[in-house]
Design a protein around this motif. Structure first.
Motif, PDB file in Angstrom:
ATOM      1  N   ASP A  20      88.107  21.579  80.893  1.00  0.00           N
ATOM      2  CA  ASP A  20      88.623  20.209  81.004  1.00  0.00           C
ATOM      3  C   ASP A  20      90.025  20.429  81.327  1.00  0.00           C
ATOM      4  N   GLN A  21      90.660  20.339  80.438  1.00  0.00           N
ATOM      5  CA  GLN A  21      92.216  20.308  80.731  1.00  0.00           C
ATOM      6  C   GLN A  21      93.136  21.121  82.307  1.00  0.00           C
ATOM      7  N   LEU A  22      92.211  22.190  82.564  1.00  0.00           N
ATOM      8  CA  LEU A  22      92.697  22.940  83.624  1.00  0.00           C
ATOM      9  C   LEU A  22      92.730  22.205  84.659  1.00  0.00           C
ATOM     10  N   ILE A  23      90.864  21.958  84.532  1.00  0.00           N
ATOM     11  CA  ILE A  23      90.755  20.759  85.575  1.00  0.00           C
ATOM     12  C   ILE A  23      91.612  19.251  86.356  1.00  0.00           C
ATOM     13  N   SER A  24      92.044  19.256  84.885  1.00  0.00           N
ATOM     14  CA  SER A  24      93.202  17.715  84.864  1.00  0.00           C
ATOM     15  C   SER A  24      94.109  18.420  85.471  1.00  0.00           C
ATOM     16  N   GLN A  25      95.187  19.545  85.333  1.00  0.00           N
ATOM     17  CA  GLN A  25      96.007  19.293  86.255  1.00  0.00           C
ATOM     18  C   GLN A  25      95.902  20.815  87.266  1.00  0.00           C
ATOM     19  N   LYS A  26      94.852  20.725  87.994  1.00  0.00           N
ATOM     20  CA  LYS A  26      93.944  20.692  88.903  1.00  0.00           C
ATOM     21  C   LYS A  26      94.932  22.222  89.017  1.00  0.00           C
ATOM     22  N   ASN A  27      94.751  23.494  87.876  1.00  0.00           N
ATOM     23  CA  ASN A  27      95.075  24.517  87.519  1.00  0.00           C
ATOM     24  C   ASN A  27      93.630  25.762  88.298  1.00  0.00           C
ATOM     25  N   TYR A  28      93.316  25.536  89.488  1.00  0.00           N
ATOM     26  CA  TYR A  28      92.065  26.569  89.539  1.00  0.00           C
ATOM     27  C   TYR A  28      92.260  27.414  89.535  1.00  0.00           C
TER      28      TYR A  28
END
Length: 631
Positions: free
Chosen positions: A488-496
């Motif tokens: 969830d955190q990486l998706i919010s940061q768009k750190n794909y």
């Protein structure tokens, strides 16, 4: 599984006899009284219940097949109980009774039995044996039981002296009765002679003698009346003497019966306590004290029937004597068997034989003088055996397997087939359920996992594999939660890029979350597109086609502007294809200003620089449509 210390056969019978003797003590030790006519009583109401008793009115029932005793609605194994374990372990830890006082005490008892043996029970030996009872009571091991026997003997002697006094009193009463009867007969004869006097023949003209005859008749009447009164008094006195004589006879009989009952109660008490040496002394004193040959125990009918069913013999003093002698022999034989089995390292059988002997004759000298070193070897086996039983009861098969190995080392006759079978069956059943739990966990079936783990725990609660699997599942749950939080955190940061690199972890964690699973699939597709563009650009760069390489990453960067690796590749290629990039950018800027001709010229220039440029071709197509609109 049964206890290793199991006392079959004679030991079980002795235990039952002791319990039955205690049951006899629960019933009054009184002779069967003559039936009397009870006073009439009003009938009890139909709902009235008998008053509860301390130990139920049911007779104890023993099942020899299972060695189970049932009494007062409860059942228990006579050998498998906490009381026996406690007393037996206390004995196994106690030192042997071989001190000077212990030896002197046993010699004293042997001397008493020798003095009272059949053929030796003279008056002198009886008195000497009575004196030895007081000496034996001075030793602590005797527990003052010899004093109790001496008091019982003294009570019998006092009762017998009382009976002698009653006999003397009855003799005096009988003499008085005889004298009274003689006086009554004599008085009766005298009265008869007075009532029938012999008169002389009267003379002629007898009128002058008439006054004398009247006087004699009056005197005879007075004497007869006095004799009748005296005779009535003597009759009443004779009746009184007869009644007193009968009363003395009754007192003498009751005194003898009471003395016997009290003495027999003491013998039964010794038998209950398994003090068989005291039983033998008491029965030999009994034969010397009561010479009438009556040795029947004065018990109630229910108690007699109970004793007969349990012992197989009629309840008599001789019965107790024979049972005590048999118990002494049984104990000696059990101790001898224990010594031999101990030498053969057959600890299971040795412990059984010692337990049997202890159950029968706990206070016999052969038991009390057994060396503590030998008893400690039996204790080591019994403790491990009891521990093995406890571990099997609580299903601790790990400890049970360890104990089986240890017991087999100290007891070569130990039969490990039953515990090993139980351990193997539990291990196999638990293993199958754990395997099913692992398979269910891989499928994400939480209910099946919980069900299989519960089944495995029911079979083997302390299974190390169960604890290991539970830890893994618990850790997996924690890891899953952390993975979802990271996703969830990486998706919010768009750190794909980071999501793509940890995609296996996120795929396992999002298996139960459809929304996250969908988001993760989109990220993976995007990263595949980005990586494809980068790979194409790298290949074109190796061919020195920097313009084509730039176009490959520029299209992906427009769609995924936050990917770091893509931006780095784009920056590098922008530098290498600077002229081409400026031409394309100039054409785009002029197109935005609606300077179609100039913009078209720049697109054509870019196409000249890189004939396969998609950017240039698309720009030319857009501007051409504006200049030459299609109809």
């Amino acid at each position: 599984m049964k206890l290793p210390l199991k006392a079959p056969g004679s030991a079980a019978r002795w235990a039952v006899l002791a319990l039955c003797a205690m049951a006899l003590g629960a019933f009054a030790q009184v002779p069967d009284a003559a039936p009397t006519s009870p006073a009439p009583a009003s009938p009890a109401p139909a709902t009235q219940k008998p008053a509860p008793s301390l130990l139920s009115n049911d007779m104890p029932h023993f099942d020899p097949a299972s060695e189970t005793l049932t009494w007062d609605g409860k059942s228990w194994n006579i050998n498998n109980n906490r009381i026996f374990e406690m007393r037996f372990e206390k004995y196994l830890n106690a030192p042997e009774e071989t001190t000077k006082d212990d030896t002197a005490y046993q010699n004293c008892l042997k001397e008493i039995l020798q003095r009272l043996a059949p053929g030796n029970a003279t008056a002198q030996n009886l008195d000497y044996a009575f004196q030895l009872l007081g000496r034996a009571a001075n030793y602590e091991v005797d527990a003052r039981l010899s004093d109790s026997l001496a008091d019982a003997v003294y009570t019998v002697w006092m009762a017998q002296r009382q009976q002698q006094r009653l006999v003397s009193a009855n003799d005096a009463l009988q003499r008085q009765q005889k004298e009274m009867e003689d006086e009554i007969r004599a008085e009766g004869n005298h009265a008869s002679s007075i009532s029938n006097p012999i008169h002389s023949t009267p003379k002629k003209g007898g009128n002058p003698q008439q006054p004398q005859q009247n006087t004699a008749q009056d005197t005879a009447a007075d004497s007869k009346q006095a004799g009748l009164e005296t005779n009535n008094w003597r009759t009443r006195r004779l009746t009184e003497l007869t009644v007193r004589e009968k009363a003395n006879v009754v007192k003498r009989e009751l005194s003898e019966i009471q003395a016997k009952v009290e003495y027999q109660a003491l013998i039964v008490q010794f038998f209950v306590q398994r003090r068989f040496q005291h039983v033998l002394m008491a029965t030999r004193f009994y034969r010397a004290l009561f010479s009438d040959g009556d040795s029947k125990l004065n018990l109630g009918k229910d108690s007699k029937d109970l004793f007969t069913r349990s012992a197989g013999m009629a309840p008599t003093v001789s019965t107790l004597d024979s049972l005590a002698n048999e118990a002494v022999r049984d104990v000696r034989e059990g101790v001898n068997a224990f010594d031999y089995l101990l030498q053969q390292d057959e600890m299971e059988s040795a412990s059984k034989r010692l337990a049997e002997a202890f159950t029968v004759g706990e206070f016999m000298p052969e038991i009390r003088t057994l060396p503590r070193e030998k008893k400690r070897r039996a204790l080591a086996f019994t403790q491990k055996a009891y521990q093995l039983i406890s571990s099997l009861e609580v299903k601790d098969y790990t400890l049970a397997g360890k104990l089986v190995g240890e017991i087999q080392k100290i007891a070569k006759d130990f039969d490990a087939s039953k515990p090993n079978a139980a351990i193997r069956a539990a291990s196999l059943g638990s293993k199958l359920h754990l395997q099913n739990a692992r398979n269910a966990a891989l499928k994400g079936d939480d209910q099946a996992v919980e069900r299989e783990i519960s089944a495995a725990a029911a079979i083997w609660p302390t299974n190390p594999a169960l604890e290991e699997l539970g830890g893994k599942i618990s850790d997996q749950g924690d890891l899953q939660m952390r993975a979802l939080n990271d996703l969830d955190q990486l998706i919010s940061q768009k750190n794909y890029r980071q999501i793509f690199e940890d995609s296996p972890r996120f795929l396992a964690a999002s298996a139960q979350s459809p929304e996250r699973k969908k988001q993760l699939a989109e990220v993976i597709d995007a990263m595949k597109s980005i990586d494809g563009a980068i790979l194409r650009a790298q290949e074109m760069s190796r061919q020195n086609n920097f313009a084509g390489a730039w176009e490959s990453v520029e299209g992906a960067a427009a769609k995924y502007p936050d990917d770091v690796k893509l931006n780095q590749t784009r920056a590098e290629l922008t530098t290498k294809a600077a002229d081409f990039v400026r031409t394309i950018q100039s054409a785009e800027d002029l197109e935005k200003k609606d300077q179609i001709g100039s913009s078209l010229a720049w697109y054509l220039k870019a196409q000249k620089m890189y004939a396969g440029s998609d950017y240039a071709q698309k720009g030319i197509d857009r501007l051409t449509k504006k200049v030459l609109p299609q109809e």
